[in-house]
Design an enzyme around this catalytic site. Structure first.
Site, PDB file in Angstrom:
ATOM      1  N   GLN A 197       2.294   1.852  -3.437  1.00 13.03           N
ATOM      2  CA  GLN A 197       1.289   2.412  -4.337  1.00 13.03           C
ATOM      3  C   GLN A 197       1.065   3.895  -4.044  1.00 13.03           C
ATOM      4  OE1 GLN A 197      -0.293   1.477  -6.993  1.00 13.03           O
ATOM      5  NE2 GLN A 197      -1.757   3.175  -7.106  1.00 13.03           N
ATOM      6  N   GLU A 198       1.123   4.256  -2.773  1.00 16.03           N
ATOM      7  CA  GLU A 198       0.874   5.638  -2.381  1.00 16.03           C
ATOM      8  C   GLU A 198       2.043   6.562  -2.722  1.00 16.03           C
ATOM      9  OE1 GLU A 198      -1.647   7.202  -1.274  1.00 16.03           O
ATOM     10  OE2 GLU A 198      -3.064   5.619  -0.759  1.00 16.03           O
ATOM     11  N   SER A 199       3.267   6.129  -2.388  1.00 20.30           N
ATOM     12  CA  SER A 199       4.397   7.063  -2.461  1.00 20.30           C
ATOM     13  C   SER A 199       5.652   6.511  -3.123  1.00 20.30           C
ATOM     14  CB  SER A 199       4.781   7.497  -1.044  1.00 20.30           C
ATOM     15  OG  SER A 199       5.309   6.388  -0.319  1.00 20.30           O
ATOM     16  N   THR A 213       0.835  -1.205   0.000  1.00 23.17           N
ATOM     17  CA  THR A 213       0.000   0.000   0.000  1.00 23.17           C
ATOM     18  C   THR A 213       0.872   1.258   0.000  1.00 23.17           C
ATOM     19  OG1 THR A 213      -1.709  -1.187   1.246  1.00 23.17           O
ATOM     20  CG2 THR A 213      -1.847   1.214   1.213  1.00 23.17           C
ATOM     21  N   TYR A 225      -6.189   0.993  -8.275  1.00 23.63           N
ATOM     22  CA  TYR A 225      -5.385   1.138  -7.057  1.00 23.63           C
ATOM     23  C   TYR A 225      -5.272  -0.201  -6.318  1.00 23.63           C
ATOM     24  CZ  TYR A 225      -4.486   2.958  -2.266  1.00 23.63           C
ATOM     25  OH  TYR A 225      -3.993   3.213  -1.003  1.00 23.63           O
TER      26      TYR A 225
END
Length: 476
Positions: A302-304, A299, A429
């Protein structure tokens, strides 16, 4: 003499009157069957051991089938397809559940169960090699697994292209041959489309060439004789699970999210595992709690992309890209501090998971939570209500994936409480995180296997040294 004959006649008459002596029949006591013995092969989509236990399409179906029969499952992986065939012939196993395709030769040897899913057979080569548009013009042999369905396909193609030749590997599986392609050890192989799609996440240089056979059913194999009851049970079980949506759910779980592939992103992720993940791995493990730390790490990527200084125009910042209100709610004072960000993101995900309705199965709750993490819990609840109004299952991720993109259409979002949302982005996502997670699990398994091999080698060395020491102490 007459007296002797008379006595002999009387004895014979008495014997005849008594009738033939019959031995009492032996009662053979048969023990009730308590175990379903299933033969399989190792494979990401078939049968594999993960940090969360056993997994695989065939494993999950076999586990359900054993419960359907009221039996305990014993699933035994074998080294090769030939070994599976031998185990069936000797009665070691009741059936074969190993991702094997429906072929004419298998129909002649076994009874075939109903289709579980369908695959294409594709020619596989490495990036940088000219696309092999015509199989008759390959510049090297094709290497395939012995006893596989690919042998039958090649034999059919050889009727059209007599010059076609291939090599067979009896001690390797399809995944090993794909790795040999990536290492330039062989030029071409054939793989099922599902196996190819799963493995190119770890070996992004793999490329798919022409499809050699389309829509081949993957089935289970049963003994040719004495399996009427087993086949009847299997058909009943298959119809029940198909109606319940189990086949569709497992298809989505193991195959749907791997179809989307981005070479550049995959290469970048593999590099980041080596260069960036070691800095934050301990924090992911520490704050994951009941979560699988690899899902938390996936996660964050995927975010940063594991960049602690990441920020977006919408105001989210840090490794877990938290909004300012969410960070305050989670007790985070500095979103750019990696440890705080991971702690806040883990707590936020756990809170979402705890809010989800109990009707959502345990093995799908994370996907609902991640969608909520991306677009908000309220929008996911809107999508669940829409799914229910459309006759779909609001607690099945495969159905919610169909509905979430509708939140971008006025016709649908005007019916909802929270309105417009980029639902298709949420689906993308979640799929990305699932792929990243699968890759982390695969790499962990590879490292564990390497460690086990090193420990075994060290034990063997120690044993040899001990034996040498004993031999040296013996008098001549």
């Amino acid at each position: 003499m007459r007296t002797f004959l008379l006595i002999l006649y009387c004895v014979s008459l008495l014997t005849a009157c008594q009738g033939e002596r019959v031995e009492p029949a032996k009662v053979v006591e048969t023990q009730p069957k308590t175990q379903l013995n299933v033969g399989t092969l190792y494979g990401a989509q078939i049968y594999v051991t993960t940090g969360q236990g056993l997994a695989g399409f065939d494993y999950e179906m076999a586990e359900r089938f054993a419960r359907h029969q009221g039996l305990e499952l014993k699933m035994q992986p074998y080294p090769t397809i030939g070994d599976l065939y031998q185990a069936m012939q000797t009665g070691e196993i009741d059936l074969i559940a190993a991702g094997l395709a429906d072929t004419q030769s298998r129909r002649e040897q076994f009874r075939l169960g109903p289709p579980l899913y369908y695959v294409n057979q594709v020619l596989v080569y490495k990036q940088g090699v000219k696309y092999p548009a015509d199989i008759s013009q390959l510049d090297d042999n094709i290497t395939v697994v012995s006893d596989s369905s690919f042998i039958e396909t090649l034999a059919e193609l050889q009727k059209l292209y007599p010059e076609l030749v291939w090599d067979q590997q009896g001690d390797k599986d399809s995944e090993e041959l794909l790795a040999m392609i990536a290492r330039d050890e062989i030029s071409y192989t054939i793989a099922d489309s599902t196996t190819f799609e799963i493995n190119r996440r770890y070996m992004p240089e793999l490329r798919a060439g022409p499809v050699l056979r389309e829509d081949q059913a993957v089935v289970w194999l049963l003994p040719p004789n004495g399996s009427d009851r087993l086949m009847s049970d299997l058909l009943s079980f298959w119809h029940k699970e198909k109606r319940a949506g189990t086949l569709a759910h497992l298809n989505e779980k193991y195959f749907a999210h791997v179809k989307r592939f981005d070479y550049v992103d995959t290469r970048a992720f593999l590099r980041a595992i080596d260069s960036r993940l070691p800095k934050y791995r301990d924090n992911f493990v520490e704050y994951a709690g009941d979560l699988d730390w690899r899902k938390l790490a996936a996660t964050a990527y995927q975010e940063s992309h594991w960049n602690p200084n990441a920020r977006s125009p919408t105001g989210v910042r840090g490794l877990m890209m938290l909004t300012l209100p969410t960070a305050k709610q989670m007790g985070i004072s500095n979103r750019l501090d990696p440890e705080q960000s991971i702690r806040g993101g883990a707590k936020y995900l756990s809170d979402i998971l705890n809010r989800l309705p109990e009707s959502i199965p345990e093995n799908q709750r994370m996907w609902f939570a991640l969608a909520s993490y991306n677009i908000g819990y309220g929008h996911v609840e809107d999508a669940r209500k829409l799914a229910q109004s459309m006759g779909l299952n609001p607690s099945a991720w495969r159905d919610l994936k169909k509905v979430l993109p509708l939140l971008q259409k006025r016709k649908y979002y005007k019916q909802t409480r929270y309105g417009y949302a980029r639902g298709s982005e949420a689906v993308h996502y979640v799929d990305n995180i699932r792929r990243y997670y699968d890759t982390l699990v695969w790499i962990d398994n590879q490292h564990q296997q390497l460690q086990d091999e090193m420990m075994e080698a060290q034990q063997q060395t120690a044993e040899k040294q001990s034996q040498s020491a004993v031999s040296a102490s013996q008098p001549d």
